[in-house]
Write a protein that holds these residues in place. Structure first.
Motif, mmCIF file in Angstrom:
data_model
loop_
_atom_site.group_PDB
_atom_site.id
_atom_site.type_symbol
_atom_site.label_atom_id
_atom_site.label_comp_id
_atom_site.label_asym_id
_atom_site.label_seq_id
_atom_site.Cartn_x
_atom_site.Cartn_y
_atom_site.Cartn_z
ATOM 1 N N PRO A 72 0.845 -1.204 0.000
ATOM 2 C CA PRO A 72 0.000 0.000 0.000
ATOM 3 C C PRO A 72 0.878 1.250 0.000
ATOM 4 O O PRO A 72 1.902 1.309 0.690
ATOM 5 N N GLY A 73 0.487 2.213 -0.805
ATOM 6 C CA GLY A 73 1.282 3.426 -0.911
ATOM 7 C C GLY A 73 2.358 3.376 -1.975
ATOM 8 O O GLY A 73 3.100 4.348 -2.161
ATOM 9 N N PHE A 74 2.443 2.263 -2.718
ATOM 10 C CA PHE A 74 3.437 2.156 -3.790
ATOM 11 C C PHE A 74 3.101 3.115 -4.923
ATOM 12 O O PHE A 74 1.962 3.184 -5.375
ATOM 13 N N VAL A 75 4.105 3.857 -5.380
ATOM 14 C CA VAL A 75 3.913 4.830 -6.453
ATOM 15 C C VAL A 75 4.448 4.303 -7.773
ATOM 16 O O VAL A 75 3.726 4.209 -8.768
ATOM 17 N N THR A 76 5.727 3.937 -7.800
ATOM 18 C CA THR A 76 6.349 3.500 -9.045
ATOM 19 C C THR A 76 7.693 2.872 -8.747
ATOM 20 O O THR A 76 8.207 2.964 -7.622
ATOM 21 N N GLY A 77 8.281 2.237 -9.757
ATOM 22 C CA GLY A 77 9.584 1.622 -9.557
ATOM 23 C C GLY A 77 10.364 1.512 -10.848
ATOM 24 O O GLY A 77 9.811 1.574 -11.942
ATOM 25 N N PHE A 78 11.663 1.364 -10.677
ATOM 26 C CA PHE A 78 12.551 1.153 -11.824
ATOM 27 C C PHE A 78 13.508 0.031 -11.474
ATOM 28 O O PHE A 78 14.097 0.021 -10.389
ATOM 29 N N ALA A 79 13.644 -0.937 -12.384
ATOM 30 C CA ALA A 79 14.502 -2.097 -12.148
ATOM 31 C C ALA A 79 15.452 -2.299 -13.309
ATOM 32 O O ALA A 79 15.127 -2.005 -14.463
ATOM 33 N N THR A 80 16.624 -2.788 -13.013
ATOM 34 C CA THR A 80 17.596 -3.112 -14.054
ATOM 35 C C THR A 80 18.269 -4.421 -13.679
ATOM 36 O O THR A 80 18.408 -4.745 -12.503
#
Length: 405
Positions: A116-124
């Motif tokens: 809950p409260g997750f906005v966005t993410g970036f993974a490599t």
């Protein structure tokens, strides 16, 4: 919802940049597109746009979360900056605004309730070659709407953990890092998988390490389990945390105000048609560092970017690279697109200075057709399952650049 799942695959297909080499040197290679006489009216552009268009967002909230993730990608380290042995990027979804299993290692069944409260993410993700042991590192950052939400999510995600069968869970071990005692770390010695979730303010730093070669040795040669790769996990956290010092997450109530095209490259990038699955899953842009995440060999790409002054890459129905000037664009054009499995085919009617190739090789997921062209300081590439479609795409992309006033 996961975006960009095909970036690394496509990067290997036609962006494995190798400095100093050039393929398919023939008439038209290295020429400035503006010096050729191209009658735009005779180009077959199908139903694709042929003039610059300001990008629009069908879902402003999702689009804003994607833009925030791309901002994050511009500061995150590539694998080779964590460990020089991690020389090659591999397949992983880079931008994600929903569940991400990180190459299938993690259980995402409870992702929504865990975050809950997750906005966005970036993974490599990066991988070491066979001679270095063939291990991989998935490195990601998730942004939450508050410090408290990030802390709770890190604990919950670690509790859900790996995607394991019931009889495999007995071998799961919880570890603690002396360098990062707040990190939630799990280790499966038989599978040689380690995962860590480290809360840091509104961020959760996610680290997933797979020691594939060690797993193979255990499975087939009854070798003793290797120790948990804690040093690599600590290094990934250290390097990523240091990069995040320069990143200020957008306040949750301001995120929809992020500009769609602050640098003006998306208006020049061939738009992705609605429902199209032959290109990236969103329109967006990365700077010269962020674009390294999708290069097959990031350090080789970095050298070419520096050599040609690349500062920005736009993604839509294709890819548009902005270099220092027209001479640099020609150098990039003659250097960047190297793949021994690509074979030259005819250029599209009316666009003789475009370079088109057909892929003949072992990768079943490869797009069979790709075309490239330069115009001024820009280098464009597009790809498709169909030859006529790739011709129309590159012709339309050229027309957009030529029609820019």
């Amino acid at each position: 919802m996961v975006f960009c799942a095909g970036w690394s695959t496509r990067a290997r297909l036609h962006a494995a940049v190798v400095v100093g080499l050039s393929i398919m040197v023939s008439a038209g290679c290295g020429t400035d597109s503006r010096s050729e006489r191209v009658d735009l009216g005779k180009l077959d552009t199908g139903s694709y746009a042929t003039t610059p268009q300001d990008p629009k967002a069908a879902d402003a909230t999702v689009r804003a979360r994607v833009i925030e993730a791309l901002r994050l990608g511009n500061v995150m380290p590539v694998g080779s900056e964590v460990d020089p042995a991690l020389t090659h990027n591999t397949d992983v979804a880079h931008v994600f605004v929903g569940k991400n299993s990180f190459s299938g290692y993690l259980n995402v069944e409870h992702f929504d309730s865990d975050t809950p409260g997750f906005v966005t993410g970036f993974a490599t993700e990066a991988q070491a070659p066979a001679e270095a042991g063939r291990y991989s590192l998935d490195n990601a950052v998730m942004i939450f709407d508050s410090d408290a939400a990030a802390a709770k999510a890190a604990e919950a995600l670690a509790r859900t953990g790996f995607d394991l069968k019931d009889d495999e869970r007995a071998d799961l071990v919880s570890l603690q890092s002396d360098r990062h005692p707040a990190a939630h770390i799990i280790w499966h010695p038989k599978k040689q998988n380690l995962a860590s979730w480290y809360p840091m303010g509104r961020f959760v730093l996610v680290t997933v390490i797979n020691q594939a070669e060690e797993f193979y040795l255990q499975s087939y040669w009854n070798a003793a389990p290797a120790p948990a790769p804690m040093a690599l996990a600590d290094k990934a956290i250290d390097v990523t945390a240091d990069r995040l010092k320069s990143f200020q997450p957008t306040p949750p109530d301001k995120i929809t105000g992020l500009p769609l095209d602050p640098d003006g490259i998306l208006r020049l990038t061939l738009p992705r048609p609605e429902g199209d699955r032959t290109a990236n899953a969103f329109p967006g842009a990365l700077d010269k560092h962020g674009a390294l995440h999708k290069a097959d060999e990031p350090e080789v790409a970095r050298a070419l970017f520096e050599r040609t002054g690349v500062d920005l890459v736009g993604y839509g129905a294709g890819e548009l690279v902005r270099t220092r000037d027209s001479a640099a664009a020609r150098t990039y054009f003659d250097t960047a697109f190297i793949d021994k499995f690509q074979h030259r085919i005819d250029s599209p009617p009316g666009l003789p200075n475009a370079r088109c190739v057909k892929y003949h090789g072992p990768r079943q997921s490869a797009f069979p057709f790709t075309c490239y062209v330069t115009f001024g300081r820009y280098v464009a590439s597009v790809w498709s399952q169909q030859q006529q479609d790739v011709y129309q795409r590159i012709s339309a992309q050229y027309a957009i650049l030529a029609n820019d006033k």
